[in-house]
Write a protein that holds these residues in place. Structure first.
Motif: not given
Length: 503
Positions: A261, A265, A271-272, A275, A308, A311, A315
């Motif tokens: 993640g 990310g 992103g989630a 991931s 998630n 990430a 991000s």
């Protein structure tokens, strides 16, 4: 190392003020609640709350919006485990093994593993964000207009390549977003363009109106068009303590999910969602007994939930350091910064250090709040799931209308909201993901400005983007992504990752 410690100390000093703690708690509460309610999600929620940031201090507003984002990753696992209905897209794979654990009377243990994995991943990701923020900002300060333009091109292409769905449709939505971004007054000539004679469009399309229309209002219309189904809740929560075997299996999965993640990310479009699917695929491959997968296998729950959340927080790295949004939520965060006249990019760290480090430090506090909120309040979230949608959406719609009207006290914004709401609804029906459009809208003005500056500085030489080494490398990576996506093996892998697990 000392600089990181000093910066985090500054951030904690800012984040621990009573006001910022309150907004962090509000964000985490709202995020968890939105994550629990299937069909809403962080993007419509943040879009609807953007007008509120006008009256909040910049740091408090961003802390609240960030709390909503990573709070949704926590809340989405609750419905995935208890109801077999993911409240968030990134929780789709949580259903597969999490709900099976719930059916076996291990719902409490599943929720605990999800919360523990998310907490660990969030803390590690926040540390990575603090460690990489300063070097990336320093590097970005060396970029010129050509490099920034190329970086934005890479961001848009990466968001399309790494996201699920049709590649062609995503490109089309990006282009449409860039075209929407050109509406308004030309920054060089001062002449209005594409405003159709409407004075309200001379300053361009309001970001909050577009975002709230294509996400908030369109989401309301989409949910109301669906037949309301009764949710079959798993009433027996059971013990919140995982057994020894579940812990032994989950610890390595949490570490792997955090690593996956944290890496994905940072990528545009990662992103989630990407991931969590990638982590599930890894845990499925590593399972000693393949028969366990899909039948309440703890690592296939703990790994994706860790991925998630990691990430969701890494991000923020390209958004805060480069001013490049990797997904729709980061585009909304940039919109919130612009609302407060804060120019996104590497200068944010030096010009607004309190906001920058206060936001990062608040993520640690937020992750701790989410552990406290998610486990003891499971009973409250279960009751919330029983509220019919038909009672929720009128209140959400009224909130949208009041928020938009309060921006400029202009009824034109209400009509624009309705137009983009209808457009968003039909784009959804056509399976055209609106998130790329939002990225195009946010980056469109900045791309145009950097393109013109680069051409001006090179005295009309359009090859400047290829003759400058950093710019050329970035564009080469963008082209490589497009070529790689066209390969049959990659297309097959994308389909396996995003479709097979959803089926």
């Amino acid at each position: 190392m000392m600089d990181i410690i000093q910066n985090l100390a500054l951030g904690l000093d800012i984040a621990f003020t009573l006001e910022n703690l309150a907004y962090a708690l509000i964000g985490c509460l709202l995020g968890t609640m939105i994550g629990v309610l299937p069909g809403i999600g962080p993007v419509p929620t943040i879009a609807m709350l953007l007008p509120l940031t006008y009256v909040l201090p910049p740091t408090a507003g961003l802390i609240m919006l960030a709390g909503i984002y990573y709070g949704c990753q926590y809340g989405g696992s609750t419905t995935a485990i208890l109801v077999a209905l993911p409240g968030e897209t990134s929780s789709v794979v949580t259903v597969l093994d999490g709900h099976k654990m719930a059916q076996k009377g291990r719902a409490g243990a599943a929720l605990s593993l999800a919360a523990i994995g998310s907490f660990f991943a969030g803390c590690v990701a926040t540390l990575l964000l603090a460690a990489f923020a300063a070097p990336m900002s320093a590097m970005a300060l060396k970029f010129g207009p050509a490099e920034y333009f190329s970086l934005m091109v890479l961001g848009l292409i990466g968001a399309v390549v790494l996201a699920s769905g049709s590649f062609i449709k995503a490109v089309g939505m990006i282009i449409l977003g860039l075209l929407f971004g050109m509406i308004g007054t030309d920054v060089d000539s001062g002449e209005p363009r594409y405003d159709f004679g409407l004075g309200q469009l001379q300053d361009g399309l309001d970001f909050a109106v577009v975002a709230m229309g294509i996400f908030g209002l369109a989401e309301i219309m989409r949910n109301l068009s669906m037949r309301e189904n009764r949710l079959t809740l798993t009433d027996k929560i059971g013990s919140l303590y995982p057994n020894r075997e579940e812990i032994k299996q989950s610890v390595p999965a949490i570490a792997r999910g955090t690593a996956i993640g944290s890496a994905l990310g940072v990528l545009p479009g990662g992103g989630a969602v990407l991931s969590s699917f990638a982590s599930y695929t890894v845990e499925k491959k590593l399972a000693k007994n393949p028969q366990q997968v899909g039948n309440g296998y703890a690592p296939c729950l703990a790994g994706p939930e860790s991925a998630n959340n990691a990430a969701a927080q890494t991000s923020f790295i390209p958004m805060l350091t480069l001013g490049i949004p990797g997904n729709a939520v980061m585009a909304l965060m940039i919109g919130a910064m612009i609302i407060h006249n804060i120019q996104p990019g590497p200068q944010v760290m030096t010009s607004h250090p309190e906001m920058f480090w206060g936001l990062i430090a608040s993520m640690w506090i937020g992750n701790l709040m989410l552990v406290v909120l998610n486990l003891p309040l499971i009973g409250l979230w279960v009751k919330l799931l029983k509220v019919p949608y038909r009672m929720l959406f009128p209140a959400i719609l009224i909130f949208c209308l009041i928020g938009i009207y309060s921006l400029e006290n202009d009824t034109f914004d209400i009509f624009a909201l309705a137009v983009f709401g209808v457009l968003g609804f039909f784009w959804n029906k056509l399976k055209c993901e609106p998130a790329p459009l939002l990225l195009g809208l946010v980056l469109g003005g900045m791309m145009e400005e950097n393109f013109k500056r680069a051409i001006l500085l090179s005295r009309g030489d359009y090859t400047t983007f290829l003759t400058r080494p950093i710019s050329a490398v970035i564009l080469a990576i963008a082209v490589g992504l497009i070529v790689a996506t066209a390969l049959p093996a990659i297309q097959r892998k994308r389909k396996e990752t995003f479709v097979d697990e959803m089926d």
